[in-house]
Scaffold this motif. Structure first.
Motif, short mmCIF file in Angstrom:
data_model
loop_
_atom_site.label_atom_id
_atom_site.label_comp_id
_atom_site.label_asym_id
_atom_site.label_seq_id
_atom_site.Cartn_x
_atom_site.Cartn_y
_atom_site.Cartn_z
N GLY A 100 0.90 -1.23 0.13
CA GLY A 100 -0.07 0.16 -0.08
C GLY A 100 0.75 1.34 -0.03
N GLY A 101 2.13 1.03 0.43
CA GLY A 101 2.99 2.30 0.15
C GLY A 101 4.23 2.39 1.42
N ALA A 102 3.63 1.96 2.57
CA ALA A 102 4.36 1.90 3.70
C ALA A 102 5.62 0.89 3.72
CB ALA A 102 3.65 1.94 4.97
N ASP A 137 -4.38 -1.91 -7.63
CA ASP A 137 -5.36 -2.42 -7.21
C ASP A 137 -6.66 -2.43 -7.74
OD1 ASP A 137 -3.34 -2.65 -5.12
OD2 ASP A 137 -4.70 -1.15 -3.90
N ARG A 138 -6.83 -1.58 -8.76
CA ARG A 138 -8.06 -1.91 -9.47
C ARG A 138 -7.81 -2.95 -10.68
NH1 ARG A 138 -9.33 2.00 -14.92
NH2 ARG A 138 -11.61 1.45 -15.16
N ASP A 139 -6.86 -3.16 -11.05
CA ASP A 139 -6.60 -4.25 -12.08
C ASP A 139 -6.63 -5.60 -11.42
OD1 ASP A 139 -6.45 -2.61 -14.21
OD2 ASP A 139 -4.29 -2.96 -14.84
N ILE A 140 -6.15 -5.74 -10.12
CA ILE A 140 -6.42 -7.05 -9.38
C ILE A 140 -8.09 -7.15 -9.25
CG2 ILE A 140 -5.99 -8.20 -7.36
CD1 ILE A 140 -3.27 -6.72 -7.03
N LEU A 141 -8.82 -6.29 -8.82
CA LEU A 141 -9.88 -6.29 -8.75
C LEU A 141 -10.89 -6.65 -9.99
CD1 LEU A 141 -10.75 -3.19 -6.51
CD2 LEU A 141 -10.70 -5.45 -5.55
N THR A 255 -4.48 -4.70 -1.00
CA THR A 255 -4.97 -5.55 -2.15
C THR A 255 -3.86 -6.52 -2.72
OG1 THR A 255 -6.39 -3.97 -2.41
CG2 THR A 255 -6.30 -5.86 -3.95
N GLU A 256 -2.61 -5.89 -3.05
CA GLU A 256 -1.63 -6.49 -3.75
C GLU A 256 -0.94 -7.56 -2.79
OE1 GLU A 256 1.24 -3.58 -5.55
OE2 GLU A 256 2.53 -5.48 -6.48
N SER A 257 -0.84 -7.07 -1.71
CA SER A 257 -0.14 -7.84 -0.46
C SER A 257 -1.03 -9.34 -0.52
CB SER A 257 -0.13 -7.18 0.67
OG SER A 257 0.60 -5.87 0.60
N TYR A 258 -2.13 -8.98 -0.23
CA TYR A 258 -3.06 -10.08 -0.30
C TYR A 258 -3.12 -11.28 -1.42
CZ TYR A 258 -5.72 -8.96 4.26
OH TYR A 258 -5.86 -8.50 5.55
N ALA A 259 -3.19 -10.47 -2.66
CA ALA A 259 -3.01 -11.14 -3.81
C ALA A 259 -1.64 -12.00 -4.09
CB ALA A 259 -3.31 -10.23 -5.04
N SER A 260 -0.58 -11.45 -3.33
CA SER A 260 0.80 -12.33 -3.48
C SER A 260 0.86 -13.63 -2.67
CB SER A 260 1.81 -11.48 -2.95
OG SER A 260 1.86 -10.07 -3.62
N ILE A 261 -0.45 -13.82 -1.65
CA ILE A 261 -0.07 -14.69 -0.75
C ILE A 261 -0.36 -16.26 -1.21
CG2 ILE A 261 -1.09 -15.77 1.31
CD1 ILE A 261 0.57 -13.14 1.85
N SER A 355 14.60 9.03 -3.41
CA SER A 355 13.14 8.99 -3.00
C SER A 355 12.78 7.87 -2.45
CB SER A 355 12.41 9.18 -4.23
OG SER A 355 11.13 9.50 -4.25
N SER A 356 11.47 7.24 -2.85
CA SER A 356 10.98 5.75 -2.19
C SER A 356 10.06 5.36 -3.09
CB SER A 356 10.44 6.04 -0.77
OG SER A 356 9.57 7.26 -0.73
N LEU A 357 9.80 4.16 -2.83
CA LEU A 357 9.07 3.17 -3.75
C LEU A 357 7.64 3.55 -3.57
CD1 LEU A 357 8.92 0.68 -5.62
CD2 LEU A 357 8.40 -0.71 -3.62
N GLY A 358 7.13 3.67 -2.30
CA GLY A 358 5.73 4.28 -2.23
C GLY A 358 4.62 3.06 -2.54
N ALA A 359 3.74 3.11 -3.54
CA ALA A 359 2.88 2.37 -3.85
C ALA A 359 3.07 2.10 -5.38
CB ALA A 359 1.33 2.64 -3.74
#
Lengths: 509, 157
Positions: A100-102, A137-141, A255-261, A355-359
């Motif tokens: 999600g970004g964190a 996350d929209r594309d996963i949905l 969403t993407e985290s759960y979908a990786s499981i 910078s950072s990766l974020g989402a």
């Protein structure tokens, strides 16, 4: 856990080959629910993991997901009574970090959930992506909802959660409907509900929606919203793991985290970690938007170079030069072309580059972009979306927006740049949630990396970017004529038609 | 009075939550009533609050907090166009200008015939299709060009 025999990129290559052998390599896949279609060739170079059904007909369907091995893992885990601690260990081993970004390690987060609790524990999926430039996350949905459902089932089993909610961004209503349809499909097939697979494992999952509030992407604001309240973040601690939805222990993941499981359980945590680079396991969905030829989502291995990712998106559009990139959504610092050109797209790679990766929301800007006006639009966003709970953010975002507006209006002073920096530093770190920091980051980084452009604008009362190139790209009129008067203008912007094609703004009243 | 159809839909939403948490359905209930009636009057909000057995002020707080609820008449078709960064970079401004010229209204105004209202939106989370807009919150149109906007407007009777 078996060693991976089919790596995701092999699957894509194989599918392309199979299609080719049927002499129809150009046949586009019709994607359900959008009417859009894209060819298998457009997936070349990607490592499909959370979007692994994209190679199938009707990717969002249960049939497509079952064809790629869907729901096999949850069935195996539940019927074999796999120990929760073993699953958590695999997730820890995978180096999966919150998408999600964190970037918080998912396995570690899971271990915070109390194992014994006399009552209902909840699982929440955060599909409320509202940070500008984020649409992964929209594309996963819409393309692979069942993999998200299986990921949540595995998490529910592991954490002992009885009920789950997937909170979906309000504006992508059609994708909310796709996900609800997938839930009904899964329930009818016996993957959701009571006593699943003939065991005493039960899990109910529901789709709920936001209705236009960026702040609800913050997990405790999201929880408030599920409870039917305005989305204002809670103080932490207590964290959701001890006091979440309805005051009960709750695990919130993206969403993407759960979908990786499901993939991690199929191939093992080690295999997932090895797809990426040290400290950034697996694949990542990058949302690429702005000045590129082919905006879209690209699922690639962590550690992919910026150049490769940009090329997948067709490069900078119209043959123009790259000027700047926001690599992970506006809450991550903007980077100049020089800063990002040799960077790799992973947590450490972008952090080293400044910078950072974020989402993973990469916003690309070409040479015709006026950074002053771009910052003005971003600052308006944070001002509009501040929930109003903490004074530094509520007042500070308004100040920032008004000061940048006066620069764009030609009334800026050189001291304004220090004022903007000062106000931003006084928002950052002084609010309940991370939105304060998110609002400060673009201001601080834009001024840091493009200071001469801001100074030019202040001294000349107009943009440093040549007027002809602006006309080419058509961004000349971007809100130039619009301003909000007075320091108390916390009311909505009111636009009044001025009789011409352009829209001018009058202060309210 | 909430219609039988609305009540049926709201009841479905209530089943998603524990029996003592009817208030959780307020987001959906307001959406359902707004979709049926076009916008949320004070009366609509009171009815929703009463049905969910929650304080009226709490329902009002929700209705005023989230951008997609409309507390005044927005015509038959509310067009919300995103002007945030990814859309702006792909010239959402040209689409805004086209819509304003074509409809003869500015943001937050309703056309004289009561058919259209134009709103400026924040990021809708679909930036690959920029520039984009939604019609009545629930139908999204992506990859907009002035020509495509004309076709869409034409289809809205």
């Amino acid at each position: 856990m078996a060693t991976p025999t089919k790596t995701p990129e092999k699957v894509v290559k194989k599918a392309i080959k199979q299609k080719a052998s049927k002499e129809q390599p150009q046949t586009p896949i019709t994607i359900r629910s959008t009417g859009r279609a894209f060819s298998l060739e457009s997936l070349a170079g990607q490592t499909l993991l959370t979007l692994r059904t994209l190679t199938e007909e009707n990717p969002a369907s249960l049939a497509a997901y079952e064809k790629v091995g869907g729901y096999v893992q949850i069935k195996k885990i539940v019927t074999e009574k796999t120990k929760a601690v073993d699953i958590i260990n695999q997730v820890k081993l995978s180096n999966l970090r919150g998408r999600g970004g964190a970037g918080f390690p998912t396995g570690l987060k899971w271990s915070f959930m109390p194992r014994y609790f006399d009552g209902t524990k909840y699982l929440v999926c955060n599909s409320d992506e509202g940070e500008p430039g984020t649409f992964k996350d929209r594309d996963i949905l819409r393309y692979n909802p069942h993999q998200l459902i299986e990921g949540m089932l595995i998490a529910a089993y592991t954490l002992g959660a009885r009920v789950g909610y997937n909170y979906i961004h309000g504006e992508i209503w059609q994708d909310y409907e796709t996900f609800e349809a997938a839930l009904h499909e899964a329930k009818a097939a016996g993957y959701l509900g009571e006593n699943l697979f003939g065991t005493n494992f039960s899990f109910d999952l529901y789709a709920v929606h936001g209705y236009g509030a960026y702040i609800c992407g913050e997990e405790t604001a999201l929880i408030e919203s599920i409870e039917g309240k305005k989305g204002q973040p809670r103080f932490k601690p207590p964290f959701p793991a001890s006091y979440g939805v309805f005051g009960k222990p709750t695990n919130v993941n993206n969403t993407e985290s759960y979908a990786s499981i499901p993939w991690i359980m199929q191939h093992g945590g080690q295999a997932f970690a090895e797809l990426g680079v040290p400290n950034s396991g697996g694949t990542k969905l990058f949302s690429v938007s702005g000045h590129v030829e082919k905006p879209g989502n690209f699922e690639v291995k962590m550690g992919t170079t910026f150049t490769d990712l940009l090329n997948m998106a067709g490069g900078v559009w119209k043959g123009r030069k790259l000027k700047a990139v926001i690599p992970g959504g506006p809450s991550t610092a903007v980077m100049t072309a020089e800063m990002i050109q040799n960077a790799t797209m992973d947590y450490d790679g972008l952090s080293k580059a400044g910078s950072s990766l974020g989402a993973g929301s990469m916003i690309v800007m070409d040479e015709t972009t006026c950074m002053v006006k771009t910052l003005k639009r971003l600052s308006y966003f944070f001002y509009e979306e501040s929930c109003g709970q903490c004074t530094p953010c509520r007042e500070g975002t308004g100040w920032v927006y008004r000061v940048i507006s006066r620069i764009v209006d030609g009334n800026g002073k050189l001291e304004d740049l220090d004022l903007l920096t000062d106000v931003s530093n006084n928002i950052s770190g002084r609010t309940i949630c991370a939105l304060g920091d998110a609002a400060a980051t673009p201001v601080l980084s834009f001024i840091k990396h493009f200071r001469p452009e801001f100074e030019y604008y202040i001294l000349h009362g107009k943009s440093m970017i040549e007027q002809d190139s602006l006309q080419v790209s058509g961004i000349e009129n971007t809100m130039v004529n619009e301003h909000v008067s007075g320091v108390s203008a916390l009311s909505e912007r009111i636009y009044v038609k001025d009789g011409s094609d352009k829209y001018g703004a009058e202060p309210n009243g | 009075m909430l219609s039988a159809e609305s009540i049926k839909k709201i009841d479905y939403e209530i089943t998603k939550y524990p029996a003592d948490q009817r208030q959780s359905a307020v987001m959906a209930a307001l959406r359902i009533v707004q979709t049926e009636r076009g916008w949320l009057s004070q009366e609509c909000i009171s009815e929703v609050a009463a049905y969910l057995r929650m304080p009226e002020i709490a329902a009002m707080e929700v209705a005023t907090f989230y951008n997609m609820y409309d507390l005044e008449n927005v015509g038959r078709y509310k067009i919300t166009i995103c002007t945030n960064i990814s859309c702006m970079l792909r010239d959402s401004d040209a689409i805004v200008n086209h819509l304003q010229a074509k409809l003869g209204v500015g943001f937050n105004q309703v056309t004289e015939d009561g058919k259209f209202c134009l709103k400026e939106g924040e990021c809708m989370g679909a930036c690959s299709g920029a520039p984009l807009m939604t019609v009545n919150n629930h139908v999204m149109h992506e990859f907009l060009t002035p020509e495509r906007v004309d076709v869409i407007l034409e289809s809205l009777k």
